[in-house]
Every structure is written in structure tokens, then in C-alpha cells.
Write an enzyme that holds these catalytic residues in place. Structure first.
Site, PDB file in Angstrom:
ATOM      1  N   LYS A 132      -2.947  -7.931  11.717  1.00 24.86           N
ATOM      2  CA  LYS A 132      -2.883  -7.759  13.113  1.00 24.86           C
ATOM      3  C   LYS A 132      -4.004  -8.704  13.885  1.00 24.86           C
ATOM      4  CE  LYS A 132      -1.281  -2.847  13.154  1.00 24.86           C
ATOM      5  NZ  LYS A 132       0.008  -2.748  13.901  1.00 24.86           N
TER       6      LYS A 132
ATOM      7  N   LYS B  86       0.771  -1.105   0.076  1.00 26.07           N
ATOM      8  CA  LYS B  86       0.036  -0.026   0.111  1.00 26.07           C
ATOM      9  C   LYS B  86       0.820   1.293   0.016  1.00 26.07           C
ATOM     10  CE  LYS B  86       0.304   1.943   3.186  1.00 26.07           C
ATOM     11  NZ  LYS B  86       1.219   2.811   4.441  1.00 26.07           N
TER      12      LYS B  86
ATOM     13  N   HIS C  79      -5.167   1.480   5.978  1.00 28.32           N
ATOM     14  CA  HIS C  79      -5.669   0.645   7.314  1.00 28.32           C
ATOM     15  C   HIS C  79      -6.686   1.252   7.998  1.00 28.32           C
ATOM     16  CE1 HIS C  79      -1.344  -0.092   6.486  1.00 28.32           C
ATOM     17  NE2 HIS C  79      -0.873   0.898   7.110  1.00 28.32           N
TER      18      HIS C  79
END
Ligand code: BG6
Length: 469
Positions: free
Chosen positions: A177, A143, A235
């Protein structure tokens, strides 16, 4: 299984991300047996050769690996590293890849990892085609994917000329995550919260990712990116989708992607009046930054998801560099009860509404705040909280870092935690009004929480951070 021979061709191999995350992460995958038959061909424009690249990798690992047994197997891993300069031409690239693969007894899987800025991606894709390395391989795209709708479309078109969508993995490491997947577990594995996950009960949501970090050695990248492209369109919106999506029909990648994309389709275009852009004082004096730079190092915005579940519920997003604290939280504010029987002064309302908070940091904390009675005479209220932290119940060893997990998934061909062409193009589409007509950047002091205007943006609610101590 991931123990088939695998070649990873790493573009941008001497960059910041490779140093901090990718090389240490590959070693950890190697050490943990998830990726043991691996060769890594590093490539970049920097003046390296195989020996100096191996040296670079060793230093990166020593400096940045978060795993306790980091030194273990570093030598064996180093032997599996190769390097070729990316301006050496497609033949040279192919030759080094073949050399790296010569010890394999089976046909290896190939994974091209493009850890390069958006403007370099097109030429790398061309290089892969010219070198004849695209077939039977997978490609990971870092990204930000493009810098606006037109460039994202162009990049997707170029990719689709050479790769099938099933070969493409657009990475967003926040989705790797543990805490991100835990949002799905929390929402969909329990009967308790999903029934209230709704506009009737939720007043607003905050996704707040302040960083204390500056831009370090990334002035070049950052000047052409800024906080919105670096963090929000990637994100923060991906996390928003996990928070807001409908229950998927299954946990298959297609089902999850479909629900995420429905959230993106329902999002209203970002309106300039709902955005505060900031720049920390001193940014313009940094080496590599234009003296009149209008790049934002901070952004806060209000966005809306115009569907049945979320109509009227604002989502507030904030992120920036050189702020007071480093945090990564999602905070869900619940509506207050329809009528309060507790008199003013009893403590109710003093601490705001009840909150459910997910901490996206490595510890993956979760907490629920609520009012309860203060012990003693009378009937006064206190804000109490229930807490859970992942590492307290699971061995930290079992945990893969976000990048490790995603590299492992890409090698195995699992798309669940990756983003799609359609989703990304839609996010650029809703971003276009802001990109075309950005509000001015406002200066803020390093170590603060951003420009003052952030309070107006969220009023009459308030930012959850900093937490009361
Ligand atoms: C990266 C951004 O994608 O994410 C960085 O380019 C940012 O600017 C980083 O610092 C934050 O990631 P993490 O995992 O440290 O929260």
C-alpha cells in the site's frame, strides 16, 4: 526491465483473491505497459477449462477492477490466459506452461504465484518440482505463511529444498500500500518527527483495522484461520515493524529487513491476558462454519517491543469482521506536556493527547491533531488538525494497487516489500502462547466495535476510532 517475457503460473486461479485482486491487477500491469509480454497459466482444483477460465477472468475484471480504463485491452489480455486443472498432474502442467511460452522469442521469466491456503502450499511446491518448473523461477507465497511455528518451519524447509531464499517472495499486501511506504518516507526523509519518535514522547500506538465486510464466500478458509492468523500475524505486525523500526542503513532490501527483524526479535511473546477475542453474532449459523466454532472474527491485543526506543510503550492492535466502520489507521498518541498551565474547563485534555494518524486506505491520508486557541475572548482551547491526502497532490492514475506493485516487484526480483523466513518464524514464535492458550471468544453484535472488553484492554487511554464528527 519488466518488459522481458514473463510467465505467471497462478495457483488458486479461480479463488477469491484471484477474482478480486490478482486477475484485475495483472490486467492493469499489462495495460500500463509494466508487464506487457506476459502469459498467465491459471490452475486450480475447480472444474474449469481455458474457455471458462477466460470467461471467469473477464467477469472478475469487470466486477472488481478499480481502474477507469478497465475494458481497454481486455481481449488482448484474455488471449494470454491459459488454464490447467491442478490435479491433472505435473506433465500436464508443464505442457500447458510450454504451450503458453511457445510464442516467446526469448527465454521468459517464470513467476509461480501460490494463492492457496497454507495446507495446500506443500503439495503445490512438490508439484512444481515434479513438473521441473522450479529452476530459474521465482515463487510468491500468499499469507498466512503456515499456521503456527512448526508449520511455518516445515514450509520454509520445503521451499528451501527447491528454491534459494533469493527466489522466494512471501507476500503481505499491506506492505504494497502506498501509505505503508509513506511511513518510511515520513519518518526518514524528514528531520522533524524522527527525534520525537521515541518512548520519551510517545505514549502509545494504535494499529486499528476494523472491517465492515463479513467472511463472504470464505467460510472454509476463515474457519481454519481466524482474525489473528488472517490479519495480525501478517499485516498488522508488518505495519508495526515499519512504525517501530530503527532507521535502516540504506533503503536496500537487506537493510530494511534487518531492522524489521530486529523489531520482531524485541517483541515480547503475546500474553493471553492481553488479548480480547470476539465472534460476531450469527457467524456460527453461516454455511461452512461449525455450529460450535471457536474461530475468532475479531481480535484486539496489546503488544510490547522490549527495546530502548519502545520499552514501556504499548502497541494496541485491533481488527475484525462486520464492525461498525471500515478503517485502516495507525495512530500515534503523544505524551501530554509535563505541566499544564491551562485550567480545567479551558478545553485541554478534553480531547485526549495529540495524535499523528496515518490512514492506510488508498487515499493515504495523514493528519496531526493538536491544541490551539479558540478565536474570541478568554483563552479556551480547541483540538485542531493539519491534514494531507495523497490523491489530492498526485494523479490517482500513477497509483498501483498494493497487489500490482508487489507482483511487479517480484517479477523484477525486488525483495524490499516482502517478508523473510526469519521474520515470519519469529512472529509465529511470539504468537505461540496465544495459539496454545487462547482466551474464550466473546460474542459481539454485527455493526459494533467488538466485545466490551476492548475498553479495559486499552484503559486509561481510549480507542481513537470512531473519529469525532
Ligand atoms: C486480506 C485478508 O489479507 O486482507 C482479508 O485475508 C481482509 O480477510 C483483507 O479483508 C483486507 O485487505 P485490504 O487491502 O482490503 O485492507
Amino acid at each position: 526491465a519488466a518488459d522481458r517475457p514473463t510467465t505467471i503460473i497462478l495457483f488458486g486461479a479461480t479463488g477469491d483473491l484471484a477474482r478480486r485482486k490478482l486477475l484485475p491487477g495483472l490486467l492493469h500491469l499489462f495495460n500500463s505497459g509494466l508487464l506487457n509480454d506476459v502469459r498467465v497459466v491459471g490452475t486450480s482444483l475447480d472444474d474449469f477449462d481455458r474457455e471458462s477460465f477466460i470467461d471467469f477472468a473477464r467477469k472478475s475484471i469487470a466486477e472488481f477492477s478499480s481502474h477507469p480504463d478497465v475494458e481497454k485491452n481486455t481481449d488482448a489480455f484474455a488471449e494470454r490466459l491459459y488454464f490447467v486443472r491442478s490435479d491433472a498432474g505435473p506433465d500436464a502442467l508443464r505442457k500447458v506452461v510450454e504451450e503458453a511460452e511457445s510464442a516467446f522469442t526469448e527465454t521468459p521469466r517464470r513467476l509461480h504465484y501460490l494463492s492457496v491456503p497454507p495446507k495446500a502450499a506443500l503439495s503445490v511446491i512438490q508439484q512444481l518440482q515434479d513438473a521441473g518448473l522450479a529452476d530459474r523461477s521465482r515463487v510468491v507465497m500468499e499469507k498466512p505463511f503456515g499456521t503456527d511455528l512448526a508449520s511455518a518451519r516445515k514450509l520454509n524447509a520445503a521451499l528451501h529444498e527447491i528454491f534459494d531464499e533469493s527466489q522466494i517472495f512471501r507476500i503481505d499486501h499491506f506492505l504494497g500500500k502506498e501509505a505503508a511506504l509513506n511511513i518510511l518516507a515520513f519518518r526518514f526523509a524528514n528531520g522533524l518527527f524522527e527525534p520525537i519518535w521515541h518512548r520519551n514522547n510517545i505514549q502509545h500506538v494504535q494499529i486499528d483495522v476494523p472491517e465492515t465486510l463479513g467472511i463472504e464466500t470464505r467460510a472454509n478458509f476463515y474457519e481454519s484461520t481466524g482474525a489473528y492468523r488472517d490479519m495480525v500475524v501478517t499485516h498488522l505486525f508488518q505495519i508495526l515493524a515499519f512504525t517501530a523500526m530503527e532507521p535502516p542503513t540504506s533503503l536496500e532490501p537487506e537493510a530494511i529487513t534487518e531492522e524489521k527483524n530486529k523489531v520482531f526479535r524485541s517483541m515480547l511473546p503475546i500474553s493471553t491476558g492481553d488479548v480480547v477475542r470476539g465472534q460476531f453474532q450469527g457467524y456460527r449459523q453461516l454455511e461452512g462454519v461449525a455450529p460450535e466454532s471457536e474461530t475468532e472474527t475479531f481480535i484486539a491485543l496489546k503488544c510490547r517491543i522490549d527495546n530502548w526506543r519502545w520499552a514501556g510503550v504499548p502497541f494496541y492492535l485491533r481488527t475484525g469482521k462486520k464492525l461498525a466502520e471500515g478503517q485502516r489507521i495507525i495512530s500515534v498518541a503523544f505524551r501530554e506536556p509535563p505541566k499544564s498551565m491551562f485550567p480545567a474547563g479551558s478545553g485541554v485534555s478534553q480531547h485526549g493527547p495529540d495524535h499523528l494518524t496515518f490512514d492506510l486506505a488508498d487515499k493515504a491520508r495523514m493528519s496531526l491533531s493538536f491544541y490551539g486557541k479558540r478565536p474570541g475572548p478568554g483563552f479556551r482551547l480547541d483540538k485542531l488538525s493539519m491534514q494531507f491526502a495523497m490523491n489530492e497532490s498526485t494523479g490517482a492514475h500513477a497509483v498501483l494497487e498494493a497487489y500490482e506493485r508487489l507482483i511487479y516487484d517480484a517479477v523484477r526480483g525486488d525483495h524490499t516489500l516482502f517478508t523473510t523466513a526469519e521474520g515470519i518464524e519469529r512472529l509465529w514464535e511470539i504468537s505461540q502462547p496465544l495459539l496454545d492458550n487462547p482466551p474464550p471468544v466473546r460474542p459481539y453484535e454485527p455493526g459494533s466495535w467488538g466485545p466490551n472488553q476492548i475498553h479495559q484492554l486499552i484503559a486509561p487511554a481510549a480507542w481513537r476510532l470512531p473519529f469525532e464528527r
